[in-house]
Write an enzyme that holds these catalytic residues in place. Structure first.
Site, PDB file in Angstrom:
ATOM      1  N   ARG A 111       0.813  -1.213   0.000  1.00 58.20           N
ATOM      2  CA  ARG A 111       0.000   0.000   0.000  1.00 58.20           C
ATOM      3  C   ARG A 111       0.849   1.266   0.000  1.00 58.20           C
ATOM      4  O   ARG A 111       0.317   2.374  -0.061  1.00 58.20           O
ATOM      5  CB  ARG A 111      -0.884   0.071   1.253  1.00 58.20           C
ATOM      6  CG  ARG A 111      -1.763  -1.108   1.499  1.00 58.20           C
ATOM      7  CD  ARG A 111      -2.449  -0.949   2.840  1.00 58.20           C
ATOM      8  NE  ARG A 111      -3.536  -0.004   2.782  1.00 58.20           N
ATOM      9  CZ  ARG A 111      -4.823  -0.357   2.732  1.00 58.20           C
ATOM     10  NH1 ARG A 111      -5.171  -1.603   2.726  1.00 58.20           N
ATOM     11  NH2 ARG A 111      -5.760   0.568   2.679  1.00 58.20           N
ATOM     12  N   TYR A 114       0.583   4.507  -2.238  1.00 57.17           N
ATOM     13  CA  TYR A 114      -0.464   5.487  -1.956  1.00 57.17           C
ATOM     14  C   TYR A 114      -0.136   6.284  -0.691  1.00 57.17           C
ATOM     15  O   TYR A 114      -0.099   7.515  -0.714  1.00 57.17           O
ATOM     16  CB  TYR A 114      -1.802   4.767  -1.817  1.00 57.17           C
ATOM     17  CG  TYR A 114      -2.973   5.701  -1.704  1.00 57.17           C
ATOM     18  CD1 TYR A 114      -3.311   6.560  -2.749  1.00 57.17           C
ATOM     19  CD2 TYR A 114      -3.731   5.750  -0.538  1.00 57.17           C
ATOM     20  CE1 TYR A 114      -4.379   7.434  -2.639  1.00 57.17           C
ATOM     21  CE2 TYR A 114      -4.811   6.621  -0.433  1.00 57.17           C
ATOM     22  CZ  TYR A 114      -5.129   7.456  -1.474  1.00 57.17           C
ATOM     23  OH  TYR A 114      -6.190   8.315  -1.352  1.00 57.17           O
ATOM     24  N   ASP A 115       0.145   5.544   0.406  1.00 64.40           N
ATOM     25  CA  ASP A 115       0.417   6.208   1.693  1.00 64.40           C
ATOM     26  C   ASP A 115       1.584   7.187   1.589  1.00 64.40           C
ATOM     27  O   ASP A 115       1.489   8.350   1.975  1.00 64.40           O
ATOM     28  CB  ASP A 115       0.786   5.179   2.777  1.00 64.40           C
ATOM     29  CG  ASP A 115      -0.272   4.106   2.955  1.00 64.40           C
ATOM     30  OD1 ASP A 115      -1.234   4.100   2.181  1.00 64.40           O
ATOM     31  OD2 ASP A 115      -0.115   3.278   3.863  1.00 64.40           O
ATOM     32  N   ARG A 155     -13.579  -1.024  -3.424  1.00 63.10           N
ATOM     33  CA  ARG A 155     -13.779  -0.428  -2.096  1.00 63.10           C
ATOM     34  C   ARG A 155     -14.902  -1.179  -1.393  1.00 63.10           C
ATOM     35  O   ARG A 155     -15.791  -1.735  -2.036  1.00 63.10           O
ATOM     36  CB  ARG A 155     -14.167   1.060  -2.194  1.00 63.10           C
ATOM     37  CG  ARG A 155     -13.411   1.862  -3.205  1.00 63.10           C
ATOM     38  CD  ARG A 155     -11.922   1.748  -3.039  1.00 63.10           C
ATOM     39  NE  ARG A 155     -11.462   2.377  -1.815  1.00 63.10           N
ATOM     40  CZ  ARG A 155     -11.144   3.663  -1.726  1.00 63.10           C
ATOM     41  NH1 ARG A 155     -11.241   4.459  -2.771  1.00 63.10           N
ATOM     42  NH2 ARG A 155     -10.709   4.147  -0.587  1.00 63.10           N
ATOM     43  N   VAL A 157     -17.605  -0.399   0.602  1.00 58.81           N
ATOM     44  CA  VAL A 157     -19.034  -0.068   0.557  1.00 58.81           C
ATOM     45  C   VAL A 157     -19.609  -0.353  -0.832  1.00 58.81           C
ATOM     46  O   VAL A 157     -20.684  -0.956  -0.973  1.00 58.81           O
ATOM     47  CB  VAL A 157     -19.285   1.411   0.960  1.00 58.81           C
ATOM     48  CG1 VAL A 157     -20.778   1.707   0.962  1.00 58.81           C
ATOM     49  CG2 VAL A 157     -18.707   1.713   2.331  1.00 58.81           C
ATOM     50  N   SER A 158     -18.862   0.044  -1.867  1.00 55.70           N
ATOM     51  CA  SER A 158     -19.349  -0.214  -3.231  1.00 55.70           C
ATOM     52  C   SER A 158     -19.403  -1.715  -3.505  1.00 55.70           C
ATOM     53  O   SER A 158     -20.360  -2.212  -4.109  1.00 55.70           O
ATOM     54  CB  SER A 158     -18.471   0.503  -4.259  1.00 55.70           C
ATOM     55  OG  SER A 158     -17.114   0.306  -3.977  1.00 55.70           O
ATOM     56  N   PHE A 160     -19.928  -4.174  -1.305  1.00 59.43           N
ATOM     57  CA  PHE A 160     -21.052  -4.793  -0.582  1.00 59.43           C
ATOM     58  C   PHE A 160     -22.392  -4.432  -1.232  1.00 59.43           C
ATOM     59  O   PHE A 160     -23.261  -5.285  -1.381  1.00 59.43           O
ATOM     60  CB  PHE A 160     -21.061  -4.359   0.895  1.00 59.43           C
ATOM     61  CG  PHE A 160     -19.998  -5.022   1.749  1.00 59.43           C
ATOM     62  CD1 PHE A 160     -19.128  -5.969   1.204  1.00 59.43           C
ATOM     63  CD2 PHE A 160     -19.868  -4.712   3.093  1.00 59.43           C
ATOM     64  CE1 PHE A 160     -18.139  -6.584   1.991  1.00 59.43           C
ATOM     65  CE2 PHE A 160     -18.889  -5.315   3.892  1.00 59.43           C
ATOM     66  CZ  PHE A 160     -18.025  -6.244   3.341  1.00 59.43           C
ATOM     67  N   ARG A 242      -5.808  -2.058  10.864  1.00 60.45           N
ATOM     68  CA  ARG A 242      -6.774  -2.755  11.726  1.00 60.45           C
ATOM     69  C   ARG A 242      -7.885  -1.854  12.222  1.00 60.45           C
ATOM     70  O   ARG A 242      -8.964  -2.304  12.553  1.00 60.45           O
ATOM     71  CB  ARG A 242      -6.044  -3.361  12.931  1.00 60.45           C
ATOM     72  CG  ARG A 242      -5.329  -4.662  12.598  1.00 60.45           C
ATOM     73  CD  ARG A 242      -4.257  -4.966  13.589  1.00 60.45           C
ATOM     74  NE  ARG A 242      -3.160  -3.988  13.453  1.00 60.45           N
ATOM     75  CZ  ARG A 242      -2.060  -3.985  14.182  1.00 60.45           C
ATOM     76  NH1 ARG A 242      -1.899  -4.878  15.138  1.00 60.45           N
ATOM     77  NH2 ARG A 242      -1.103  -3.078  13.988  1.00 60.45           N
ATOM     78  N   ARG A 244      -9.521   2.434  12.072  1.00 55.28           N
ATOM     79  CA  ARG A 244      -9.373   3.793  11.569  1.00 55.28           C
ATOM     80  C   ARG A 244     -10.614   4.605  11.927  1.00 55.28           C
ATOM     81  O   ARG A 244     -11.730   4.207  11.633  1.00 55.28           O
ATOM     82  CB  ARG A 244      -9.192   3.789  10.061  1.00 55.28           C
ATOM     83  CG  ARG A 244      -8.597   5.072   9.582  1.00 55.28           C
ATOM     84  CD  ARG A 244      -8.509   5.119   8.118  1.00 55.28           C
ATOM     85  NE  ARG A 244      -7.431   4.339   7.562  1.00 55.28           N
ATOM     86  CZ  ARG A 244      -7.515   3.775   6.375  1.00 55.28           C
ATOM     87  NH1 ARG A 244      -8.626   3.853   5.683  1.00 55.28           N
ATOM     88  NH2 ARG A 244      -6.495   3.123   5.883  1.00 55.28           N
TER      89      ARG A 244
HETATM   90  N1  UDP Z   1     -12.933  -5.046   2.596  1.00 53.56           N
HETATM   91  C1  UDP Z   1     -13.765  -6.143   2.759  1.00 53.56           C
HETATM   92  N2  UDP Z   1     -14.403  -6.643   1.661  1.00 53.56           N
HETATM   93  C2  UDP Z   1     -14.260  -6.112   0.407  1.00 53.56           C
HETATM   94  C3  UDP Z   1     -13.407  -4.987   0.247  1.00 53.56           C
HETATM   95  C4  UDP Z   1     -12.762  -4.478   1.359  1.00 53.56           C
HETATM   96  O1  UDP Z   1     -13.948  -6.658   3.864  1.00 53.56           O
HETATM   97  O2  UDP Z   1     -14.876  -6.623  -0.536  1.00 53.56           O
HETATM   98  C5  UDP Z   1     -12.281  -4.467   3.797  1.00 53.56           C
HETATM   99  C6  UDP Z   1     -10.771  -4.246   3.667  1.00 53.56           C
HETATM  100  O3  UDP Z   1     -10.086  -5.402   4.106  1.00 53.56           O
HETATM  101  C7  UDP Z   1     -10.553  -3.085   4.598  1.00 53.56           C
HETATM  102  C8  UDP Z   1     -11.869  -2.311   4.577  1.00 53.56           C
HETATM  103  O4  UDP Z   1     -12.815  -3.190   3.986  1.00 53.56           O
HETATM  104  O5  UDP Z   1     -10.343  -3.559   5.908  1.00 53.56           O
HETATM  105  C9  UDP Z   1     -11.832  -1.016   3.787  1.00 53.56           C
HETATM  106  O6  UDP Z   1     -11.301  -1.269   2.495  1.00 53.56           O
HETATM  107  P1  UDP Z   1     -11.343  -0.164   1.353  1.00 53.56           P
HETATM  108  O7  UDP Z   1     -10.507  -0.694   0.243  1.00 53.56           O
HETATM  109  O8  UDP Z   1     -12.735   0.211   1.051  1.00 53.56           O
HETATM  110  O9  UDP Z   1     -10.676   1.126   2.003  1.00 53.56           O
HETATM  111  P2  UDP Z   1      -9.277   1.351   2.782  1.00 53.56           P
HETATM  112  O10 UDP Z   1      -8.637   0.031   3.063  1.00 53.56           O
HETATM  113  O11 UDP Z   1      -8.498   2.213   1.866  1.00 53.56           O
HETATM  114  O12 UDP Z   1      -9.692   2.034   4.030  1.00 53.56           O
END
Ligand code: UDP
Length: 283
Positions: A111, A114-115, A155, A157-158, A160, A242, A244
């Site tokens: 990652r 990006y970071d 991502r 939310v999208s 799910f 873990r 945020r």
């Molecule tokens: N995640 C998940 N299922 C998915 C996609 C992501 O459980 O289908 C989890 C991922 O492991 C992370 C969290 O959702 O812990 C957020 O992921 P995302 O990529 O949306 O954002 P970011 O990691 O940049 O905060």
């Protein structure tokens, strides 16, 4: 007759030259590549290679892109906003994260592009501010969701919402106890505008402090959108933070801002947009 000879002429014409835009540097970062057979032996290695290039593009966008925009802001005397990210805190050891926390970022992980890219972008902003007097604003954006979000970029939310609408299992990445805090996009936009209109350079956290585990998020999406859907645990990527959650004291104090839309209110608004785009009408 004329039509026939025209047809013949057409068939012997050389293929049209590709648009010069195709090789323009502006097109490269957003270029879409379709690989069919990407799961095969050579195909899968090709995908790995192209993904590596994408990471280089991420760094370049953040570093060179920010430098270019700072140069422009300097030249025209503009105020400039950097939309930085909660990812600058990495896998945070302080919870919730205030702006004064310097973060816990792995500089060589998957990652990092990006970071670290965003961290360098913040550095550049402050260097230009100190050296050239550029008026800067930095927002540290936490996870944001809402209509018009890319459906397939992975991502949570999208993913799910699309999975629930398509009748596919919701893929919770292990362990599922990792947390995120989700801000609805209208609140985000309101915060960014206030930051731009105010006097503080930032960095200022903009996000919703309502914190959820990924299992909780999946259960909420299931309940609101498709109660018959399955929730499936799947493998995660390395270095997944873990927890945020933004400390938004500074945004409250300096901008008089705090988010208004709760997750349970925002999800149905995003569902509506995804239903239209995926063509899944509500029964
Ligand atoms: N995640 C998940 N299922 C998915 C996609 C992501 O459980 O289908 C989890 C991922 O492991 C992370 C969290 O959702 O812990 C957020 O992921 P995302 O990529 O949306 O954002 P970011 O990691 O940049 O905060």
């Amino acid at each position: 007759m004329a039509a026939t000879s025209e047809k013949q002429n057409n068939s012997s014409k050389p293929p049209p030259t590709p648009s010069p835009l195709r090789s323009s540097k502006f097109c490269q970062p957003n270029m879409r590549i379709l690989i069919s057979g990407g799961a095969g032996f050579i195909g899968s290695h090709l995908v790995d290679k192209l993904m590596e290039n994408e990471k280089n593009e991420t760094i370049k966008t953040n570093v060179i892109g920010t430098l270019n925009m700072l140069g422009l802001a300097k030249r025209v005397g503009a105020r400039i906003l950097l939309t930085s990210t909660s990812e600058v805190y990495g896998d945070p050891l302080i919870h919730p994260q205030p702006e004064s926390y310097w973060g816990n970022v792995n500089p060589i992980g998957v990652r990092s592009c990006y970071d670290e890219g965003k961290r360098v972008a913040e550095t550049l902003m402050f260097d230009y501010h100190r050296q050239h007097g550029i008026e800067i604003r930095i927002a540290r954006i936490f996870n944001t969701y809402g209509p018009r979000m890319n459906i397939d970029d992975g991502r949570v939310v999208s993913n799910f919402i699309a999975q629930a609408l398509r009748g596919e299992p919701l893929t919770v990445q292990k362990p599922g106890t990792q947390t995120r805090s989700f801000c609805y996009v209208s609140d985000m936009v309101d915060g960014l505008i206030r930051l731009m209109e105010g006097d503080d350079t930032g960095p200022i956290n903009i996000g919703n402090p309502g914190e959820f585990t990924m299992v909780e998020l999946a259960e909420t999406v299931k309940e609101l959108i498709n109660p018959s859907i399955e929730i499936k645990m799947v493998e995660n990527t390395p270095d997944d933070p873990r927890q945020r959650k933004p400390d938004i004291s500074k945004a409250k104090e300096v901008l008089g801002w705090e988010p208004k839309v709760k997750l349970r209110e925002g999800l149905p608004l995003m569902e509506e947009d995804f239903r239209l785009r995926l063509n899944v009408p509500k029964n």
